[in-house]
Design a protein around this motif. Sequence first.
Motif, PDB file in Angstrom:
ATOM      1  N   VAL A 112      16.139  35.180   8.384  1.00  0.00           N
ATOM      2  CA  VAL A 112      14.995  34.422   7.890  1.00  0.00           C
ATOM      3  C   VAL A 112      14.936  33.098   8.638  1.00  0.00           C
ATOM      4  O   VAL A 112      15.889  32.335   8.651  1.00  0.00           O
ATOM      5  N   ARG A 113      13.804  32.860   9.293  1.00  0.00           N
ATOM      6  CA  ARG A 113      13.594  31.601  10.004  1.00  0.00           C
ATOM      7  C   ARG A 113      12.601  30.754   9.227  1.00  0.00           C
ATOM      8  O   ARG A 113      11.643  31.300   8.687  1.00  0.00           O
ATOM      9  N   PRO A 114      12.800  29.450   9.183  1.00  0.00           N
ATOM     10  CA  PRO A 114      11.829  28.600   8.488  1.00  0.00           C
ATOM     11  C   PRO A 114      10.507  28.645   9.229  1.00  0.00           C
ATOM     12  O   PRO A 114      10.465  28.857  10.440  1.00  0.00           O
ATOM     13  N   PRO A 115       9.395  28.461   8.509  1.00  0.00           N
ATOM     14  CA  PRO A 115       8.083  28.467   9.168  1.00  0.00           C
ATOM     15  C   PRO A 115       7.946  27.304  10.136  1.00  0.00           C
ATOM     16  O   PRO A 115       8.604  26.265   9.983  1.00  0.00           O
ATOM     17  N   ASP A 116       7.112  27.489  11.144  1.00  0.00           N
ATOM     18  CA  ASP A 116       6.854  26.421  12.104  1.00  0.00           C
ATOM     19  C   ASP A 116       6.171  25.254  11.408  1.00  0.00           C
ATOM     20  O   ASP A 116       5.296  25.470  10.574  1.00  0.00           O
ATOM     21  N   PRO A 117       6.574  24.027  11.724  1.00  0.00           N
ATOM     22  CA  PRO A 117       5.913  22.866  11.100  1.00  0.00           C
ATOM     23  C   PRO A 117       4.457  22.806  11.518  1.00  0.00           C
ATOM     24  O   PRO A 117       4.118  23.086  12.658  1.00  0.00           O
ATOM     25  N   GLN A 118       3.601  22.453  10.583  1.00  0.00           N
ATOM     26  CA  GLN A 118       2.176  22.335  10.860  1.00  0.00           C
ATOM     27  C   GLN A 118       1.835  20.882  11.096  1.00  0.00           C
ATOM     28  O   GLN A 118       2.301  20.008  10.390  1.00  0.00           O
ATOM     29  N   ALA A 119       1.046  20.659  12.100  1.00  0.00           N
ATOM     30  CA  ALA A 119       0.660  19.269  12.414  1.00  0.00           C
ATOM     31  C   ALA A 119      -0.485  18.820  11.578  1.00  0.00           C
ATOM     32  O   ALA A 119      -1.239  19.461  11.012  1.00  0.00           O
ATOM     33  N   ASP A 129      -5.572  11.163   5.091  1.00  0.00           N
ATOM     34  CA  ASP A 129      -4.438  11.671   5.855  1.00  0.00           C
ATOM     35  C   ASP A 129      -3.146  11.622   5.041  1.00  0.00           C
ATOM     36  O   ASP A 129      -2.326  12.539   5.100  1.00  0.00           O
ATOM     37  N   ALA A 130      -2.963  10.548   4.288  1.00  0.00           N
ATOM     38  CA  ALA A 130      -1.742  10.391   3.501  1.00  0.00           C
ATOM     39  C   ALA A 130      -1.617  11.485   2.449  1.00  0.00           C
ATOM     40  O   ALA A 130      -0.568  12.121   2.319  1.00  0.00           O
ATOM     41  N   VAL A 131      -2.678  11.725   1.717  1.00  0.00           N
ATOM     42  CA  VAL A 131      -2.636  12.748   0.668  1.00  0.00           C
ATOM     43  C   VAL A 131      -2.489  14.130   1.291  1.00  0.00           C
ATOM     44  O   VAL A 131      -1.731  14.972   0.800  1.00  0.00           O
ATOM     45  N   GLU A 132      -3.165  14.366   2.413  1.00  0.00           N
ATOM     46  CA  GLU A 132      -3.038  15.663   3.088  1.00  0.00           C
ATOM     47  C   GLU A 132      -1.606  15.900   3.555  1.00  0.00           C
ATOM     48  O   GLU A 132      -1.080  17.009   3.427  1.00  0.00           O
ATOM     49  N   LEU A 133      -0.955  14.880   4.089  1.00  0.00           N
ATOM     50  CA  LEU A 133       0.444  15.021   4.514  1.00  0.00           C
ATOM     51  C   LEU A 133       1.353  15.380   3.346  1.00  0.00           C
ATOM     52  O   LEU A 133       2.241  16.218   3.467  1.00  0.00           O
ATOM     53  N   VAL A 134       1.140  14.732   2.205  1.00  0.00           N
ATOM     54  CA  VAL A 134       1.967  15.014   1.025  1.00  0.00           C
ATOM     55  C   VAL A 134       1.772  16.452   0.565  1.00  0.00           C
ATOM     56  O   VAL A 134       2.731  17.165   0.279  1.00  0.00           O
ATOM     57  N   VAL A 135       0.531  16.910   0.537  1.00  0.00           N
ATOM     58  CA  VAL A 135       0.254  18.281   0.096  1.00  0.00           C
ATOM     59  C   VAL A 135       0.852  19.285   1.073  1.00  0.00           C
ATOM     60  O   VAL A 135       1.486  20.266   0.670  1.00  0.00           O
ATOM     61  N   ARG A 136       0.690  19.047   2.371  1.00  0.00           N
ATOM     62  CA  ARG A 136       1.268  19.967   3.374  1.00  0.00           C
ATOM     63  C   ARG A 136       2.789  20.002   3.274  1.00  0.00           C
ATOM     64  O   ARG A 136       3.399  21.064   3.398  1.00  0.00           O
ATOM     65  N   ASP A 137       3.419  18.849   3.057  1.00  0.00           N
ATOM     66  CA  ASP A 137       4.869  18.800   2.914  1.00  0.00           C
ATOM     67  C   ASP A 137       5.317  19.575   1.679  1.00  0.00           C
ATOM     68  O   ASP A 137       6.311  20.298   1.717  1.00  0.00           O
ATOM     69  N   VAL A 174       1.774   4.048   2.289  1.00  0.00           N
ATOM     70  CA  VAL A 174       2.910   3.259   2.785  1.00  0.00           C
ATOM     71  C   VAL A 174       4.091   4.175   3.089  1.00  0.00           C
ATOM     72  O   VAL A 174       4.711   4.086   4.153  1.00  0.00           O
ATOM     73  N   LEU A 175       4.401   5.083   2.172  1.00  0.00           N
ATOM     74  CA  LEU A 175       5.532   5.995   2.380  1.00  0.00           C
ATOM     75  C   LEU A 175       5.309   6.929   3.559  1.00  0.00           C
ATOM     76  O   LEU A 175       6.247   7.251   4.297  1.00  0.00           O
ATOM     77  N   ALA A 176       4.075   7.386   3.748  1.00  0.00           N
ATOM     78  CA  ALA A 176       3.768   8.304   4.844  1.00  0.00           C
ATOM     79  C   ALA A 176       3.560   7.568   6.165  1.00  0.00           C
ATOM     80  O   ALA A 176       3.591   8.178   7.232  1.00  0.00           O
ATOM     81  N   GLY A 177       3.334   6.273   6.092  1.00  0.00           N
ATOM     82  CA  GLY A 177       3.141   5.487   7.304  1.00  0.00           C
ATOM     83  C   GLY A 177       1.804   5.729   7.983  1.00  0.00           C
ATOM     84  O   GLY A 177       1.714   5.685   9.204  1.00  0.00           O
ATOM     85  N   ILE A 183       3.815  22.110   0.269  1.00  0.00           N
ATOM     86  CA  ILE A 183       3.669  23.544   0.539  1.00  0.00           C
ATOM     87  C   ILE A 183       4.786  24.028   1.462  1.00  0.00           C
ATOM     88  O   ILE A 183       5.400  25.078   1.220  1.00  0.00           O
ATOM     89  N   ALA A 184       5.087  23.284   2.516  1.00  0.00           N
ATOM     90  CA  ALA A 184       6.147  23.673   3.444  1.00  0.00           C
ATOM     91  C   ALA A 184       7.495  23.734   2.732  1.00  0.00           C
ATOM     92  O   ALA A 184       8.301  24.640   2.969  1.00  0.00           O
ATOM     93  N   ARG A 185       7.747  22.785   1.848  1.00  0.00           N
ATOM     94  CA  ARG A 185       8.993  22.779   1.084  1.00  0.00           C
ATOM     95  C   ARG A 185       9.091  24.035   0.216  1.00  0.00           C
ATOM     96  O   ARG A 185      10.149  24.647   0.103  1.00  0.00           O
ATOM     97  N   GLY A 186       7.989  24.436  -0.379  1.00  0.00           N
ATOM     98  CA  GLY A 186       7.963  25.658  -1.183  1.00  0.00           C
ATOM     99  C   GLY A 186       8.276  26.890  -0.349  1.00  0.00           C
ATOM    100  O   GLY A 186       9.021  27.770  -0.776  1.00  0.00           O
ATOM    101  N   HIS A 187       7.727  26.946   0.868  1.00  0.00           N
ATOM    102  CA  HIS A 187       7.997  28.079   1.753  1.00  0.00           C
ATOM    103  C   HIS A 187       9.468  28.104   2.180  1.00  0.00           C
ATOM    104  O   HIS A 187      10.063  29.184   2.260  1.00  0.00           O
TER     105      HIS A 187
END
Length: 66
Positions: A59-66, A27-35, A18-21, A37-41
């Motif tokens: 320092v540039r933030p990493p490119d968002p991963q789809a 897909d929902a769990v994968e989005l949470v895990v990717r987010d 529901v939160l990820a839409g 990891i990206a937040r950690g980077h």
Amino acid sequence: MPKVTISLDAELVVEVMVLAGVGSPQDAVELVVRDYIARGHRTEARVAARDEPEGKQDVRPPDPQA
């Protein structure tokens, strides 16, 4: 990439969906895990930028991963 199968509480997964839409639990769990990891980077990049001397902060933030 190798896959991992895990078991999660159904209510937890539904709330993430529901939160990820998204309509897929996978897909929902994968989005949470990717987010997570990206937040950690992003945090690592901010800490590294803070530790560098003045004028050397490129320092540039990493490119968002789809």
